[in-house]
Design a protein around this motif. Sequence first.
Motif, short mmCIF file in Angstrom:
data_model
loop_
_atom_site.label_atom_id
_atom_site.label_comp_id
_atom_site.label_asym_id
_atom_site.label_seq_id
_atom_site.Cartn_x
_atom_site.Cartn_y
_atom_site.Cartn_z
N ALA A 475 0.83 -1.21 0.00
CA ALA A 475 0.00 0.00 0.00
C ALA A 475 0.86 1.26 0.00
CB ALA A 475 -0.92 0.00 1.21
N THR A 476 1.96 1.24 0.76
CA THR A 476 2.87 2.38 0.78
C THR A 476 3.48 2.62 -0.59
OG1 THR A 476 3.38 1.88 3.09
CG2 THR A 476 4.86 3.39 1.96
N ALA A 477 3.87 1.53 -1.26
CA ALA A 477 4.45 1.66 -2.61
C ALA A 477 3.43 2.19 -3.60
CB ALA A 477 4.97 0.30 -3.07
N ILE A 478 2.19 1.74 -3.47
CA ILE A 478 1.13 2.24 -4.37
C ILE A 478 0.87 3.70 -4.09
CG2 ILE A 478 -1.32 2.01 -4.91
CD1 ILE A 478 -1.00 -1.01 -4.15
N ASP A 479 0.80 4.06 -2.81
CA ASP A 479 0.46 5.42 -2.44
C ASP A 479 1.57 6.41 -2.80
OD1 ASP A 479 -1.52 7.10 -1.11
OD2 ASP A 479 -0.01 7.40 0.45
N GLN A 480 2.81 6.02 -2.57
CA GLN A 480 3.93 6.95 -2.80
C GLN A 480 4.45 6.91 -4.23
OE1 GLN A 480 7.12 6.65 -0.02
NE2 GLN A 480 5.91 7.41 1.71
N MET A 481 4.44 5.72 -4.84
CA MET A 481 5.09 5.58 -6.14
C MET A 481 4.09 5.27 -7.26
SD MET A 481 8.39 3.38 -4.85
CE MET A 481 9.30 3.70 -6.36
N HIS A 482 2.83 5.26 -6.90
CA HIS A 482 1.77 5.05 -7.88
C HIS A 482 1.97 3.73 -8.65
CE1 HIS A 482 -1.79 7.18 -9.08
NE2 HIS A 482 -1.60 6.90 -10.36
N ALA A 581 -6.66 -1.91 11.26
CA ALA A 581 -5.82 -1.44 10.15
C ALA A 581 -6.33 -1.94 8.82
CB ALA A 581 -4.37 -1.90 10.38
N TYR A 582 -6.65 -3.22 8.71
CA TYR A 582 -7.16 -3.78 7.45
C TYR A 582 -8.50 -3.16 7.05
CZ TYR A 582 -3.90 -7.53 6.18
OH TYR A 582 -2.81 -8.25 5.73
N SER A 583 -9.27 -2.74 8.05
CA SER A 583 -10.57 -2.12 7.74
C SER A 583 -10.40 -0.82 6.98
CB SER A 583 -11.34 -1.86 9.05
OG SER A 583 -11.73 -3.08 9.64
N THR A 584 -9.23 -0.19 7.13
CA THR A 584 -8.96 1.04 6.38
C THR A 584 -9.02 0.79 4.88
OG1 THR A 584 -7.50 1.74 8.19
CG2 THR A 584 -7.32 2.94 6.11
N PHE A 585 -8.53 -0.36 4.43
CA PHE A 585 -8.59 -0.69 3.01
C PHE A 585 -10.04 -0.84 2.55
CE2 PHE A 585 -4.44 -2.84 4.23
CZ PHE A 585 -3.64 -1.84 3.72
N ALA A 586 -10.88 -1.46 3.38
CA ALA A 586 -12.27 -1.68 2.99
C ALA A 586 -13.11 -0.43 3.10
CB ALA A 586 -12.88 -2.79 3.85
N ASN A 587 -12.64 0.56 3.87
CA ASN A 587 -13.40 1.79 4.09
C ASN A 587 -12.86 2.94 3.26
OD1 ASN A 587 -15.54 3.14 5.40
ND2 ASN A 587 -14.13 4.01 6.91
N GLU A 588 -12.36 2.62 2.06
CA GLU A 588 -11.91 3.63 1.09
C GLU A 588 -10.79 4.52 1.63
OE1 GLU A 588 -15.12 5.27 -1.52
OE2 GLU A 588 -16.42 4.49 0.08
N VAL A 618 -6.38 8.25 5.87
CA VAL A 618 -5.05 7.66 5.91
C VAL A 618 -4.44 7.58 4.53
CG1 VAL A 618 -3.70 5.61 6.54
CG2 VAL A 618 -5.62 6.34 7.98
N ILE A 619 -5.13 6.95 3.61
CA ILE A 619 -4.67 6.83 2.22
C ILE A 619 -5.83 7.19 1.31
CG2 ILE A 619 -2.84 5.13 2.60
CD1 ILE A 619 -4.84 2.93 1.98
N SER A 620 -5.53 7.38 0.04
CA SER A 620 -6.58 7.71 -0.91
C SER A 620 -7.47 6.50 -1.15
CB SER A 620 -5.97 8.17 -2.24
OG SER A 620 -5.30 7.08 -2.87
N ALA A 621 -8.69 6.77 -1.62
CA ALA A 621 -9.60 5.69 -1.97
C ALA A 621 -9.01 4.83 -3.08
CB ALA A 621 -10.96 6.26 -2.40
N GLU A 622 -8.23 5.46 -3.96
CA GLU A 622 -7.61 4.72 -5.05
C GLU A 622 -6.57 3.73 -4.51
OE1 GLU A 622 -6.18 6.00 -9.37
OE2 GLU A 622 -4.85 6.79 -7.80
N THR A 623 -5.72 4.19 -3.60
CA THR A 623 -4.71 3.30 -3.02
C THR A 623 -5.37 2.15 -2.28
OG1 THR A 623 -3.09 5.08 -2.79
CG2 THR A 623 -2.81 3.15 -1.37
N ALA A 624 -6.43 2.45 -1.52
CA ALA A 624 -7.13 1.40 -0.77
C ALA A 624 -7.71 0.36 -1.72
CB ALA A 624 -8.24 2.03 0.07
N TYR A 625 -8.33 0.84 -2.81
CA TYR A 625 -8.96 -0.09 -3.77
C TYR A 625 -7.91 -0.96 -4.46
CZ TYR A 625 -11.55 -1.80 -7.80
OH TYR A 625 -12.13 -2.61 -8.75
N VAL A 626 -6.81 -0.37 -4.85
CA VAL A 626 -5.76 -1.12 -5.54
C VAL A 626 -5.15 -2.17 -4.59
CG1 VAL A 626 -3.52 -0.97 -6.67
CG2 VAL A 626 -5.26 0.76 -7.13
N THR A 627 -4.99 -1.81 -3.32
CA THR A 627 -4.47 -2.78 -2.35
C THR A 627 -5.44 -3.94 -2.18
OG1 THR A 627 -3.35 -0.96 -1.18
CG2 THR A 627 -3.52 -3.07 -0.03
N LEU A 628 -6.73 -3.62 -2.16
CA LEU A 628 -7.73 -4.69 -2.09
C LEU A 628 -7.66 -5.60 -3.31
CD1 LEU A 628 -10.88 -2.74 -0.79
CD2 LEU A 628 -9.59 -4.48 0.47
#
Length: 771
Positions: A475-482, A581-588, A618-628
């Motif tokens: 998630a950090t790699a997705i959020d920081q480095m797209h 913490a994992y709920s953050t991914f499911a909650n956009e 915490v993170i963008s909805a896009e980062t959360a969705y991609v991590t999911l």
Amino acid sequence: MASTKRTKKKKTQDSNKKHAKTVWMILGGGVLLVVLIFLFASWGLFGSLPDETSLENPEKDLATQIVSTDGKVIGKFFKDNRTPVQYEDLPDHLVNALIATEDVRFYDHAGIDAKGSVRALAFLGTKGGASTITQQLAKQFFTDQVSKNKFQRGIQKIKEWVIATRLERRYTKEEIITMYFNTYDFLNLAIGIESAANIYFDKPPSELTTVESAMLVGMFKNSSLYNPVRNPVGVKNRRNVVLAQMAKYDFITEEVKDSLQALPLNVKFTPQDHDEGIATYFREYVRNYMKEWAKENPKPDGSLYNIDSDGMKVFVTIDSKMQEYAEEAVTAHMINLQKEFDAQNEKNKIAPFRDITEEEIDGIMNSAMRRTDRWREMEKQGKSKEDIIGSFKKKTKMRIFTWANKDRYIDTIMTPMDSLRYYKSILRAALMSMDPTTGEVKAWVGGADYKNFKYDMVKTGQRQIGSTFKPFVYATAIDQMHMSPCDTLPNTPYTIEQGKYGLLKPWTPKNSGGKYGDMMNLKEALAQSVNTITARLIDRVGPKPVIDLIEKMGVDISDVPEAPSIALGTPDVTLYEMVGAYSTFANEGVYIKPTLITRIEDKNGTVLFQNVPETRDVISAETAYVTLSLMEGVTQSGSGSRLRGTWRGGKLYKEIVTGYPYDFKNPIAGKTGTTQNNSDGWFMGIVPNLVTGVWVGGEDRATHFGSTRYGQGATMALPIWGSYMKSCYKNEELNISTDRFKRPKNLSIITDCSEYKNNGDGDEIPDEFDY
């Protein structure tokens, strides 16, 4: 002659008048004496009586109730297990049974049944007593226990009569009946009809049937004698007497009486002990929370609330059905897993431990010995260290926990030290389930059995989390480095050099089984839990941003080192923190702190506390969705694919897994985790409106399976998740989502990798050693 007769007649008449006068004087004196006795009693000359305030507001210890989100009382805190009900909560047949059996003229007298009293005096009680319901209420509600001294008992009886008349003046008949039902001790921690109905029939009073009501009313005669747990035959006979009384006074017909008398008791004994019932670990958390809350939130008069006697209601987020499903899933799997664990330890000379020395085992056992109640008690008694240790080596009779039978206990003879080692061999498990959109915790299983293992592995226990940490790195790699799930990295050995991030020596993590290959995209890399690619990612983003991320997601980072090895799950984290913490991914991308208590009310229904959800971006909805999307790959082709029913395991696997194959068709994001030497097995599973984490392991890290086949998270923890979710999905009222995860608008990162394909054959699950 005639004069003599007249004289005798006059004397006789005078004598009769004298005797009559004497009789009337005696009767009058008796009445006056009775009146005076009642007056003296009412004036308190025979001992204090309740004052006006006490009569208006009887002081009784009331239990605090824990009410689930679906309206069920799942537990109580109490000195006396008493929860008052209203008259409207009492079914007619329950009231009729009481009146027919205890006081058929209840609505016709003013507290004392004159007709019954005369009958009782005339026949010395052989044809029934004269105590009315109101008198019985006075005896149990306001006076001390019955005295064996006849004189004192007589005085007490008079006081009961006085109190009974006062009660009748101050309360309606319905209120008196309600107080009577609310105060009687039905034994087995059942004080009052609400507790009795729930403990003996697992239902509220309003749902009692006629035959159930008759049984409970029958207990009023003598609950110690007519105890359904110890004397079912006597209780049934007494119940049938109550039914006969109801027929005698036309509350039921003879035909109904005959049919009901033929029925069995059908008692569903559901103890409300602090160690019994559902959600025991969660209830203990609530108890500790309420104690701290009470210290910080005094009453208006400055005194502190007492959670054991102030009759509060604590409304919690637990769903009673989901809690039951969770506990059933844990129990069913642990029975089978423990059986396999014991079988694998039969030839293990240092069982239940592995991979440690005898000296290390001695250290573990000596530490356990010093933490026991036996050690503490003998120390208080002034026993020497040698005597205490010696007592641990003497065989004694004891009951020990076991998964091997339904009672969960066996009687045996062993030394206390052997019992400590035996309990070390029992595997532990924990589960927490939460709605990521509201933060409400729906199920909480802190361990396998609260009576024997009180340490809560949801909120208190910290364990290494293994590969379940990897999504935070991705998630950090997705959020920081797209980065995209379709981006590829080399699946080859990778070294982070000495000095970087403060490393004292080069760090070269290994893949499980030493498996390497060519380029691999991120989705496949997470699905296969590839260590080398995770190491490359944390080297690109650095450990600090990953640590910052998990801190925002509610993880305590005080003991998390700023080192690249955290990428493989070396930190110790609680299950509570992981689910949040994992709920953050499911909650956009929005973290919402797990909510356990929604509101607190006092005994009058006044709201004392109302929860306000704590959230943060915490993170963008896009980062959360991609991590999911990445984690969906775990359940599609990785270590979580057995949830799809596609993994053709072996006979042994099927023997220890309940409910397999699971055959889920809906989108599921997840991640398994296994720590070094198979000490901890994890599975985190996500659907759009429910995030559930499961941990399984031994009390000590040295207690573990000898092979990854059984010791990995996909075998130890994932089956509990699968069984739990199958039960949740069967109950359509729960509305557990089968939908896809919400896709953000204008998604700029590619998640559908057309070139991605499963390189495996679907038959094997990769091992998950984290080095």
